[in-house]
Design a protein around this motif. Structure first.
Motif, PDB file in Angstrom:
ATOM      1  N   GLN A   1       7.399   4.088   8.632  1.00 41.06           N
ATOM      2  CA  GLN A   1       7.057   4.819   7.414  1.00 41.06           C
ATOM      3  C   GLN A   1       7.590   4.030   6.218  1.00 41.06           C
ATOM      4  OE1 GLN A   1       6.943   9.091   9.752  1.00 41.06           O
ATOM      5  NE2 GLN A   1       8.355   8.891   8.098  1.00 41.06           N
ATOM      6  N   SER A   2       8.377   4.624   5.326  1.00 45.12           N
ATOM      7  CA  SER A   2       8.844   3.860   4.166  1.00 45.12           C
ATOM      8  C   SER A   2      10.252   3.300   4.369  1.00 45.12           C
ATOM      9  CB  SER A   2       8.824   4.741   2.910  1.00 45.12           C
ATOM     10  OG  SER A   2       9.693   5.853   3.060  1.00 45.12           O
ATOM     11  N   ALA A   3      10.828   3.526   5.548  1.00 42.21           N
ATOM     12  CA  ALA A   3      12.152   2.997   5.861  1.00 42.21           C
ATOM     13  C   ALA A   3      12.004   1.782   6.782  1.00 42.21           C
ATOM     14  CB  ALA A   3      12.998   4.086   6.517  1.00 42.21           C
TER      15      ALA A   3
ATOM     16  N   THR B   1      -3.318   2.803   3.680  1.00 39.54           N
ATOM     17  CA  THR B   1      -3.596   4.008   2.898  1.00 39.54           C
ATOM     18  C   THR B   1      -3.483   5.232   3.784  1.00 39.54           C
ATOM     19  OG1 THR B   1      -5.971   3.758   3.305  1.00 39.54           O
ATOM     20  CG2 THR B   1      -5.119   2.830   1.270  1.00 39.54           C
ATOM     21  N   VAL B   2      -3.038   6.331   3.216  1.00 35.77           N
ATOM     22  CA  VAL B   2      -2.860   7.572   3.968  1.00 35.77           C
ATOM     23  C   VAL B   2      -4.210   8.250   4.148  1.00 35.77           C
ATOM     24  CG1 VAL B   2      -1.710   9.822   4.014  1.00 35.77           C
ATOM     25  CG2 VAL B   2      -0.516   7.804   3.105  1.00 35.77           C
TER      26      VAL B   2
ATOM     27  N   GLY C   1       0.806  -1.209   0.000  1.00 30.70           N
ATOM     28  CA  GLY C   1       0.000   0.000   0.000  1.00 30.70           C
ATOM     29  C   GLY C   1       0.840   1.259   0.000  1.00 30.70           C
ATOM     30  N   HIS C   2       0.407   2.242   0.781  1.00 29.33           N
ATOM     31  CA  HIS C   2       1.072   3.540   0.854  1.00 29.33           C
ATOM     32  C   HIS C   2       1.328   3.895   2.322  1.00 29.33           C
ATOM     33  CE1 HIS C   2      -0.452   3.709  -3.228  1.00 29.33           C
ATOM     34  NE2 HIS C   2       0.228   4.817  -3.458  1.00 29.33           N
ATOM     35  N   THR C   3       2.290   4.766   2.524  1.00 28.19           N
ATOM     36  CA  THR C   3       2.569   5.240   3.875  1.00 28.19           C
ATOM     37  C   THR C   3       2.676   6.759   3.874  1.00 28.19           C
ATOM     38  OG1 THR C   3       3.926   4.857   5.852  1.00 28.19           O
ATOM     39  CG2 THR C   3       5.101   5.172   3.763  1.00 28.19           C
ATOM     40  N   ALA C   4       2.687   7.318   5.087  1.00 28.40           N
ATOM     41  CA  ALA C   4       2.751   8.774   5.250  1.00 28.40           C
ATOM     42  C   ALA C   4       4.149   9.159   5.711  1.00 28.40           C
ATOM     43  CB  ALA C   4       1.705   9.235   6.269  1.00 28.40           C
TER      44      ALA C   4
ATOM     45  N   PRO D   1       4.208   5.439  -2.043  1.00 29.24           N
ATOM     46  CA  PRO D   1       3.972   4.008  -2.317  1.00 29.24           C
ATOM     47  C   PRO D   1       5.033   3.158  -1.616  1.00 29.24           C
ATOM     48  CG  PRO D   1       3.962   5.302  -4.347  1.00 29.24           C
ATOM     49  CD  PRO D   1       4.496   6.188  -3.278  1.00 29.24           C
ATOM     50  N   LEU D   2       4.604   2.047  -1.037  1.00 22.18           N
ATOM     51  CA  LEU D   2       5.533   1.146  -0.369  1.00 22.18           C
ATOM     52  C   LEU D   2       6.130   0.160  -1.374  1.00 22.18           C
ATOM     53  CD1 LEU D   2       3.515   0.358   2.885  1.00 22.18           C
ATOM     54  CD2 LEU D   2       5.652   1.655   2.736  1.00 22.18           C
TER      55      LEU D   2
END
Length: 423
Positions: free
Chosen positions: A395-397, A417-418, A333-336, A354-355
Protein backbone atom coordinates in the motif's frame (compact mmCIF):
# COMPACT_ATOMS: atom_id res chain seq x y z
CA UNK A 1 21.25 0.14 -22.58
CA UNK A 2 24.61 0.51 -20.75
CA UNK A 3 24.64 0.90 -16.99
CA UNK A 4 25.65 4.34 -15.78
CA UNK A 5 28.62 4.57 -13.44
CA UNK A 6 26.62 6.41 -10.78
CA UNK A 7 24.07 3.62 -10.41
CA UNK A 8 24.37 1.08 -7.62
CA UNK A 9 25.13 -2.48 -8.85
CA UNK A 10 21.54 -3.74 -8.67
CA UNK A 11 20.07 -0.70 -10.43
CA UNK A 12 22.73 -0.93 -13.14
CA UNK A 13 21.96 -4.61 -13.62
CA UNK A 14 18.25 -3.83 -13.71
CA UNK A 15 18.70 -1.21 -16.42
CA UNK A 16 20.50 -3.77 -18.60
CA UNK A 17 18.37 -6.85 -17.93
CA UNK A 18 14.76 -5.82 -17.21
CA UNK A 19 12.48 -6.66 -20.13
CA UNK A 20 9.94 -4.04 -21.26
CA UNK A 21 6.31 -5.09 -21.67
CA UNK A 22 3.99 -3.61 -24.25
CA UNK A 23 0.47 -3.76 -22.88
CA UNK A 24 -1.77 -3.23 -19.88
CA UNK A 25 -4.99 -4.07 -21.73
CA UNK A 26 -6.08 -7.53 -20.48
CA UNK A 27 -7.38 -8.35 -23.98
CA UNK A 28 -4.16 -7.29 -25.75
CA UNK A 29 -1.96 -9.77 -27.67
CA UNK A 30 0.31 -11.84 -25.42
CA UNK A 31 3.60 -11.94 -27.33
CA UNK A 32 5.29 -9.41 -25.03
CA UNK A 33 4.84 -11.87 -22.14
CA UNK A 34 6.97 -14.57 -23.79
CA UNK A 35 9.90 -13.82 -21.41
CA UNK A 36 7.71 -15.41 -18.72
CA UNK A 37 8.07 -18.80 -20.39
CA UNK A 38 11.77 -19.11 -19.56
CA UNK A 39 11.30 -17.47 -16.17
CA UNK A 40 8.71 -19.99 -14.94
CA UNK A 41 10.28 -23.03 -16.58
CA UNK A 42 8.53 -26.20 -15.42
CA UNK A 43 7.15 -24.70 -12.19
CA UNK A 44 3.89 -26.21 -11.03
CA UNK A 45 2.71 -23.15 -9.06
CA UNK A 46 3.23 -19.57 -10.24
CA UNK A 47 2.10 -16.91 -7.77
CA UNK A 48 1.21 -13.45 -9.10
CA UNK A 49 1.21 -10.77 -6.43
CA UNK A 50 0.16 -7.16 -5.99
CA UNK A 51 1.35 -4.59 -3.48
CA UNK A 52 -2.24 -3.54 -2.76
CA UNK A 53 -5.68 -4.90 -3.47
CA UNK A 54 -8.15 -2.83 -5.52
CA UNK A 55 -5.62 -1.55 -8.10
CA UNK A 56 -6.72 -1.40 -11.75
CA UNK A 57 -3.30 -1.96 -13.32
CA UNK A 58 -2.53 -5.00 -11.18
CA UNK A 59 -5.88 -6.56 -12.04
CA UNK A 60 -5.21 -6.06 -15.75
CA UNK A 61 -1.67 -7.43 -15.55
CA UNK A 62 -2.73 -10.49 -13.57
CA UNK A 63 -5.45 -11.25 -16.07
CA UNK A 64 -3.00 -10.98 -18.96
CA UNK A 65 -0.58 -13.31 -17.17
CA UNK A 66 -3.40 -15.77 -16.43
CA UNK A 67 -4.30 -15.80 -20.12
CA UNK A 68 -0.68 -16.35 -21.11
CA UNK A 69 -0.13 -19.18 -18.63
CA UNK A 70 -3.39 -20.90 -19.57
CA UNK A 71 -3.30 -20.39 -23.33
CA UNK A 72 0.42 -20.84 -23.97
CA UNK A 73 1.91 -22.75 -21.03
CA UNK A 74 -0.74 -25.32 -20.14
CA UNK A 75 -1.79 -24.03 -16.71
CA UNK A 76 -5.17 -25.50 -15.77
CA UNK A 77 -6.10 -24.17 -12.31
CA UNK A 78 -6.64 -20.61 -11.05
CA UNK A 79 -6.19 -20.82 -7.25
CA UNK A 80 -7.28 -17.49 -5.83
CA UNK A 81 -6.95 -15.73 -2.47
CA UNK A 82 -10.62 -16.59 -1.94
CA UNK A 83 -12.49 -18.88 0.48
CA UNK A 84 -11.82 -22.60 -0.02
CA UNK A 85 -15.44 -23.47 0.68
CA UNK A 86 -16.87 -20.63 -1.41
CA UNK A 87 -14.68 -21.58 -4.36
CA UNK A 88 -16.68 -24.66 -5.38
CA UNK A 89 -19.77 -22.86 -6.74
CA UNK A 90 -17.50 -20.43 -8.58
CA UNK A 91 -15.72 -23.35 -10.23
CA UNK A 92 -19.06 -24.84 -11.27
CA UNK A 93 -20.02 -21.48 -12.82
CA UNK A 94 -16.68 -21.24 -14.64
CA UNK A 95 -17.32 -24.71 -16.08
CA UNK A 96 -20.58 -23.47 -17.63
CA UNK A 97 -23.28 -24.05 -15.01
CA UNK A 98 -26.07 -21.50 -14.68
CA UNK A 99 -26.30 -18.24 -16.58
CA UNK A 100 -23.77 -15.48 -17.13
CA UNK A 101 -25.73 -13.25 -14.73
CA UNK A 102 -25.46 -15.74 -11.86
CA UNK A 103 -21.91 -14.64 -11.08
CA UNK A 104 -22.98 -11.32 -9.58
CA UNK A 105 -25.20 -13.19 -7.11
CA UNK A 106 -22.38 -15.59 -6.20
CA UNK A 107 -20.00 -12.67 -5.54
CA UNK A 108 -22.49 -10.25 -4.01
CA UNK A 109 -21.38 -10.57 -0.38
CA UNK A 110 -17.64 -10.94 -1.01
CA UNK A 111 -14.83 -8.37 -1.04
CA UNK A 112 -14.10 -7.37 -4.67
CA UNK A 113 -10.48 -8.54 -4.77
CA UNK A 114 -10.38 -8.94 -8.55
CA UNK A 115 -11.88 -12.38 -9.08
CA UNK A 116 -14.85 -11.43 -11.29
CA UNK A 117 -13.08 -10.68 -14.58
CA UNK A 118 -10.78 -13.74 -14.45
CA UNK A 119 -13.86 -15.89 -13.84
CA UNK A 120 -15.68 -14.36 -16.80
CA UNK A 121 -12.63 -15.00 -18.98
CA UNK A 122 -12.49 -18.61 -17.72
CA UNK A 123 -16.13 -19.22 -18.59
CA UNK A 124 -15.58 -17.90 -22.13
CA UNK A 125 -12.31 -19.83 -22.46
CA UNK A 126 -13.81 -23.08 -21.18
CA UNK A 127 -16.66 -22.92 -23.67
CA UNK A 128 -14.22 -23.83 -26.47
CA UNK A 129 -11.04 -25.06 -24.72
CA UNK A 130 -10.00 -28.67 -25.10
CA UNK A 131 -8.75 -28.68 -21.51
CA UNK A 132 -10.85 -26.48 -19.18
CA UNK A 133 -9.35 -24.13 -16.62
CA UNK A 134 -10.68 -24.73 -13.13
CA UNK A 135 -11.17 -22.30 -10.24
CA UNK A 136 -10.00 -23.14 -6.71
CA UNK A 137 -10.43 -21.19 -3.48
CA UNK A 138 -7.58 -21.50 -0.97
CA UNK A 139 -8.44 -19.13 1.88
CA UNK A 140 -10.29 -19.26 5.18
CA UNK A 141 -14.00 -18.37 4.81
CA UNK A 142 -15.06 -14.80 4.03
CA UNK A 143 -11.48 -13.53 4.36
CA UNK A 144 -11.77 -14.36 8.06
CA UNK A 145 -15.10 -12.60 8.39
CA UNK A 146 -17.39 -15.55 9.05
CA UNK A 147 -17.08 -19.26 9.81
CA UNK A 148 -20.52 -19.97 8.33
CA UNK A 149 -19.52 -20.48 4.66
CA UNK A 150 -17.38 -23.38 5.87
CA UNK A 151 -19.51 -24.69 8.74
CA UNK A 152 -22.87 -24.75 6.94
CA UNK A 153 -21.79 -27.38 4.36
CA UNK A 154 -19.98 -29.33 7.10
CA UNK A 155 -23.26 -29.45 9.01
CA UNK A 156 -24.92 -30.79 5.87
CA UNK A 157 -22.27 -33.49 5.59
CA UNK A 158 -22.61 -34.48 9.26
CA UNK A 159 -26.39 -34.65 8.92
CA UNK A 160 -25.83 -37.61 6.60
CA UNK A 161 -22.82 -39.34 8.15
CA UNK A 162 -22.91 -38.51 11.87
CA UNK A 163 -26.20 -36.91 13.04
CA UNK A 164 -25.17 -37.31 16.69
CA UNK A 165 -22.82 -34.36 16.24
CA UNK A 166 -25.44 -31.97 14.85
CA UNK A 167 -26.23 -30.25 18.19
CA UNK A 168 -22.54 -29.44 18.58
CA UNK A 169 -22.02 -27.93 15.15
CA UNK A 170 -25.33 -26.07 15.38
CA UNK A 171 -24.13 -24.48 18.62
CA UNK A 172 -20.87 -23.51 16.92
CA UNK A 173 -22.82 -21.97 14.04
CA UNK A 174 -25.04 -20.02 16.45
CA UNK A 175 -21.99 -18.50 18.16
CA UNK A 176 -20.22 -17.88 14.85
CA UNK A 177 -23.29 -16.17 13.43
CA UNK A 178 -23.41 -13.75 16.35
CA UNK A 179 -20.23 -11.96 15.23
CA UNK A 180 -20.07 -12.75 11.50
CA UNK A 181 -19.02 -9.99 9.11
CA UNK A 182 -17.84 -9.48 5.56
CA UNK A 183 -14.16 -9.72 6.51
CA UNK A 184 -11.89 -10.17 9.50
CA UNK A 185 -11.79 -6.37 9.79
CA UNK A 186 -15.41 -6.37 10.96
CA UNK A 187 -15.63 -9.84 12.56
CA UNK A 188 -12.51 -9.66 14.73
CA UNK A 189 -13.64 -6.64 16.79
CA UNK A 190 -17.08 -8.24 17.19
CA UNK A 191 -15.43 -11.48 18.34
CA UNK A 192 -13.53 -9.60 21.07
CA UNK A 193 -16.87 -8.41 22.49
CA UNK A 194 -18.17 -11.96 22.92
CA UNK A 195 -18.21 -13.34 26.46
CA UNK A 196 -15.06 -15.39 27.07
CA UNK A 197 -17.25 -18.43 27.71
CA UNK A 198 -18.66 -18.18 24.17
CA UNK A 199 -15.24 -17.67 22.63
CA UNK A 200 -13.94 -20.74 24.46
CA UNK A 201 -17.01 -22.84 23.68
CA UNK A 202 -16.65 -22.14 19.96
CA UNK A 203 -12.97 -23.13 19.94
CA UNK A 204 -13.63 -26.25 21.99
CA UNK A 205 -16.46 -27.46 19.75
CA UNK A 206 -14.47 -26.90 16.58
CA UNK A 207 -11.46 -28.75 17.95
CA UNK A 208 -13.60 -31.67 19.16
CA UNK A 209 -15.25 -31.96 15.74
CA UNK A 210 -11.89 -31.77 13.98
CA UNK A 211 -10.38 -34.52 16.11
CA UNK A 212 -13.48 -36.65 15.64
CA UNK A 213 -13.28 -36.21 11.87
CA UNK A 214 -9.75 -37.58 11.93
CA UNK A 215 -10.42 -40.28 14.50
CA UNK A 216 -13.40 -41.84 12.68
CA UNK A 217 -12.24 -41.16 9.13
CA UNK A 218 -12.84 -44.78 8.07
CA UNK A 219 -16.43 -44.61 9.35
CA UNK A 220 -17.16 -41.29 7.64
CA UNK A 221 -15.71 -42.42 4.31
CA UNK A 222 -17.72 -45.66 4.47
CA UNK A 223 -20.91 -43.60 4.94
CA UNK A 224 -20.08 -41.13 2.14
CA UNK A 225 -17.05 -41.23 -0.19
CA UNK A 226 -13.42 -40.16 -0.12
CA UNK A 227 -13.87 -36.84 -1.98
CA UNK A 228 -16.83 -35.70 0.15
CA UNK A 229 -14.91 -36.52 3.31
CA UNK A 230 -11.77 -34.69 2.14
CA UNK A 231 -13.74 -31.55 1.22
CA UNK A 232 -15.68 -31.53 4.49
CA UNK A 233 -12.49 -31.99 6.52
CA UNK A 234 -10.75 -29.16 4.69
CA UNK A 235 -13.77 -26.92 5.32
CA UNK A 236 -13.69 -27.72 9.02
CA UNK A 237 -9.95 -27.02 9.09
CA UNK A 238 -10.71 -23.63 7.49
CA UNK A 239 -13.13 -22.80 10.30
CA UNK A 240 -10.57 -23.84 12.91
CA UNK A 241 -7.85 -21.69 11.35
CA UNK A 242 -10.22 -18.73 11.11
CA UNK A 243 -11.24 -19.15 14.75
CA UNK A 244 -7.58 -19.30 15.75
CA UNK A 245 -7.03 -16.11 13.76
CA UNK A 246 -9.42 -14.14 15.96
CA UNK A 247 -7.31 -14.91 19.03
CA UNK A 248 -4.11 -14.15 17.13
CA UNK A 249 -5.42 -10.78 15.92
CA UNK A 250 -6.67 -9.87 19.38
CA UNK A 251 -3.22 -10.59 20.80
CA UNK A 252 -1.51 -8.64 18.04
CA UNK A 253 -3.59 -5.51 18.65
CA UNK A 254 -3.32 -5.84 22.42
CA UNK A 255 0.46 -6.10 22.17
CA UNK A 256 0.65 -9.43 24.01
CA UNK A 257 0.31 -11.86 21.09
CA UNK A 258 2.66 -14.73 20.45
CA UNK A 259 5.39 -14.35 17.83
CA UNK A 260 4.15 -14.81 14.22
CA UNK A 261 0.78 -15.95 15.58
CA UNK A 262 -1.14 -14.59 12.59
CA UNK A 263 0.57 -17.19 10.36
CA UNK A 264 -2.39 -19.54 10.78
CA UNK A 265 -4.18 -18.11 7.75
CA UNK A 266 -1.11 -18.36 5.52
CA UNK A 267 -0.30 -21.94 6.44
CA UNK A 268 -3.91 -22.84 5.67
CA UNK A 269 -3.67 -21.18 2.24
CA UNK A 270 -0.40 -22.98 1.48
CA UNK A 271 -1.99 -26.26 2.51
CA UNK A 272 -4.98 -25.56 0.28
CA UNK A 273 -2.75 -25.01 -2.75
CA UNK A 274 -1.12 -28.38 -2.09
CA UNK A 275 -4.57 -29.95 -1.46
CA UNK A 276 -5.76 -28.86 -4.90
CA UNK A 277 -2.45 -29.81 -6.52
CA UNK A 278 -2.61 -33.32 -5.09
CA UNK A 279 -6.24 -33.89 -6.07
CA UNK A 280 -6.09 -32.56 -9.61
CA UNK A 281 -5.06 -34.54 -12.65
CA UNK A 282 -1.49 -35.37 -13.71
CA UNK A 283 0.37 -32.38 -15.10
CA UNK A 284 -1.73 -29.85 -13.18
CA UNK A 285 -0.16 -26.39 -13.02
CA UNK A 286 -1.60 -23.65 -10.83
CA UNK A 287 -1.78 -19.87 -11.24
CA UNK A 288 -1.96 -18.30 -7.77
CA UNK A 289 -2.97 -14.62 -7.49
CA UNK A 290 -2.56 -13.19 -3.97
CA UNK A 291 -1.06 -10.18 -2.20
CA UNK A 292 2.73 -9.79 -2.41
CA UNK A 293 2.92 -10.23 1.36
CA UNK A 294 1.25 -13.65 1.03
CA UNK A 295 3.37 -14.94 -1.86
CA UNK A 296 6.82 -13.82 -0.71
CA UNK A 297 9.29 -16.54 0.27
CA UNK A 298 10.75 -14.68 3.27
CA UNK A 299 9.21 -14.00 6.71
CA UNK A 300 7.08 -10.90 7.24
CA UNK A 301 8.40 -8.44 9.82
CA UNK A 302 7.25 -4.99 10.85
CA UNK A 303 9.39 -2.63 12.93
CA UNK A 304 11.92 -5.41 13.40
CA UNK A 305 9.38 -7.84 14.88
CA UNK A 306 8.55 -11.13 13.18
CA UNK A 307 4.80 -11.05 12.54
CA UNK A 308 4.15 -13.84 10.06
CA UNK A 309 5.41 -16.76 8.00
CA UNK A 310 3.67 -16.23 4.65
CA UNK A 311 2.06 -18.73 2.31
CA UNK A 312 4.93 -18.31 -0.16
CA UNK A 313 7.50 -19.32 2.44
CA UNK A 314 5.58 -22.53 3.16
CA UNK A 315 5.15 -23.30 -0.55
CA UNK A 316 8.81 -22.59 -1.26
CA UNK A 317 9.83 -25.05 1.45
CA UNK A 318 7.36 -27.68 0.23
CA UNK A 319 7.82 -27.30 -3.54
CA UNK A 320 11.27 -25.81 -4.02
CA UNK A 321 11.79 -24.75 -7.63
CA UNK A 322 8.23 -25.82 -8.49
CA UNK A 323 7.09 -22.60 -6.80
CA UNK A 324 7.72 -19.25 -8.52
CA UNK A 325 6.76 -15.92 -6.91
CA UNK A 326 6.17 -12.91 -9.21
CA UNK A 327 5.64 -9.61 -7.36
CA UNK A 328 3.67 -6.73 -8.89
CA UNK A 329 4.33 -3.16 -7.84
CA UNK A 330 4.31 0.39 -9.20
CA UNK A 331 6.64 3.37 -9.23
CA UNK A 332 4.03 6.09 -8.73
CA UNK A 333 0.36 6.94 -8.93
CA UNK A 334 -2.15 6.13 -6.19
CA UNK A 335 -2.75 3.21 -3.87
CA UNK A 336 -5.66 1.82 -1.88
CA UNK A 337 -4.94 2.20 1.82
CA UNK A 338 -7.30 0.08 3.93
CA UNK A 339 -8.49 1.79 7.11
CA UNK A 340 -10.47 -0.16 9.76
CA UNK A 341 -14.07 1.06 9.90
CA UNK A 342 -16.68 -1.25 11.39
CA UNK A 343 -19.44 0.81 9.78
CA UNK A 344 -18.08 0.30 6.27
CA UNK A 345 -19.49 -2.51 4.13
CA UNK A 346 -16.45 -4.77 4.42
CA UNK A 347 -15.25 -3.59 7.81
CA UNK A 348 -12.71 -1.19 6.33
CA UNK A 349 -12.69 1.99 4.28
CA UNK A 350 -10.53 2.36 1.19
CA UNK A 351 -8.55 5.60 0.99
CA UNK A 352 -7.33 6.65 -2.47
CA UNK A 353 -3.83 7.71 -1.41
CA UNK A 354 -1.25 9.50 -3.62
CA UNK A 355 2.09 7.69 -3.59
CA UNK A 356 5.20 9.59 -2.58
CA UNK A 357 8.44 9.08 -4.57
CA UNK A 358 9.89 5.64 -3.85
CA UNK A 359 12.04 5.31 -0.76
CA UNK A 360 15.78 4.77 -1.25
CA UNK A 361 16.60 1.10 -0.93
CA UNK A 362 13.25 -0.02 -2.31
CA UNK A 363 12.81 -2.10 -5.46
CA UNK A 364 10.51 0.66 -6.74
CA UNK A 365 13.33 3.22 -6.38
CA UNK A 366 15.64 0.95 -8.37
CA UNK A 367 13.15 0.68 -11.24
CA UNK A 368 12.61 4.45 -11.17
CA UNK A 369 16.34 5.25 -11.16
CA UNK A 370 16.93 2.78 -13.97
CA UNK A 371 14.42 4.74 -16.05
CA UNK A 372 12.13 1.76 -16.59
CA UNK A 373 8.43 1.79 -17.37
CA UNK A 374 6.18 -1.26 -17.63
CA UNK A 375 8.72 -4.07 -17.33
CA UNK A 376 9.68 -7.35 -15.72
CA UNK A 377 12.95 -8.48 -14.14
CA UNK A 378 14.03 -12.05 -13.37
CA UNK A 379 15.61 -11.48 -9.95
CA UNK A 380 17.25 -14.90 -9.91
CA UNK A 381 19.74 -13.55 -12.45
CA UNK A 382 20.61 -10.47 -10.37
CA UNK A 383 24.13 -10.17 -8.93
CA UNK A 384 24.47 -11.29 -5.32
CA UNK A 385 27.71 -9.42 -4.57
CA UNK A 386 25.55 -6.71 -2.97
CA UNK A 387 22.30 -7.40 -1.13
CA UNK A 388 20.00 -5.55 -3.52
CA UNK A 389 16.77 -3.79 -2.46
CA UNK A 390 15.75 -4.28 1.15
CA UNK A 391 12.08 -3.23 0.94
CA UNK A 392 9.03 -3.03 -1.30
CA UNK A 393 5.76 -1.13 -1.19
CA UNK A 394 2.78 -2.51 0.68
CA UNK A 395 0.00 0.00 0.00
CA UNK A 396 1.58 3.38 0.89
CA UNK A 397 4.04 1.93 3.41
CA UNK A 398 7.02 -0.41 2.97
CA UNK A 399 7.71 -3.95 4.05
CA UNK A 400 11.38 -4.51 4.82
CA UNK A 401 12.71 -7.80 3.49
CA UNK A 402 15.57 -8.92 1.21
CA UNK A 403 13.70 -8.58 -2.09
CA UNK A 404 16.06 -10.85 -4.06
CA UNK A 405 15.26 -13.68 -1.64
CA UNK A 406 11.55 -12.87 -1.33
CA UNK A 407 10.62 -13.03 -5.02
CA UNK A 408 11.79 -14.73 -8.18
CA UNK A 409 10.74 -11.80 -10.37
CA UNK A 410 9.24 -8.32 -10.13
CA UNK A 411 6.87 -6.71 -12.62
CA UNK A 412 6.56 -2.95 -12.26
CA UNK A 413 3.95 -0.57 -13.69
CA UNK A 414 4.80 3.11 -14.08
CA UNK A 415 1.71 4.15 -12.11
CA UNK A 416 -1.19 2.58 -10.27
CA UNK A 417 -4.78 3.76 -9.88
CA UNK A 418 -7.46 2.71 -7.41
CA UNK A 419 -10.30 0.78 -9.01
CA UNK A 420 -13.88 2.02 -8.85
CA UNK A 421 -15.55 -0.60 -6.65
CA UNK A 422 -19.02 0.78 -7.17
CA UNK A 423 -19.65 1.33 -3.46
Amino acid sequence: MPASSHLDPFTGWLREHAVPLGHLDPEAPLDDLEPLRELIGDARVVAIGENSHFITEFAHLRQRILRFLAERCGFTVLAFEYGFSEGFPLDAWAQGQGTDDDLKTLLDATIPVGVEEPLRWMRRHNATAGVPTRFAGIDIPAAGGSLLPALAPVAGYLRDVDPETLPAIEQAMRIAGSFAGASAASAAPAWTRLPAAEQDALSAILMRLLLRFRAVEVLYVSRSDRHSYDVALRRLEAACHADYGFRAMAGLYAGNGWTADTSGRDVYMAGSVQWHLQRSGPGTRIVLPAHNAHIQKTPVSFNGRLTGLPMGQHLHHALGGDYVALALTSIGGHTADMRPDENARYGFAIDDTPLQPPEPGSVEAAFAEAGLGLSIADLRQAPRETPGPDRYRIQSAYLHTPVLDAFDAVLTAPASTVADLGN
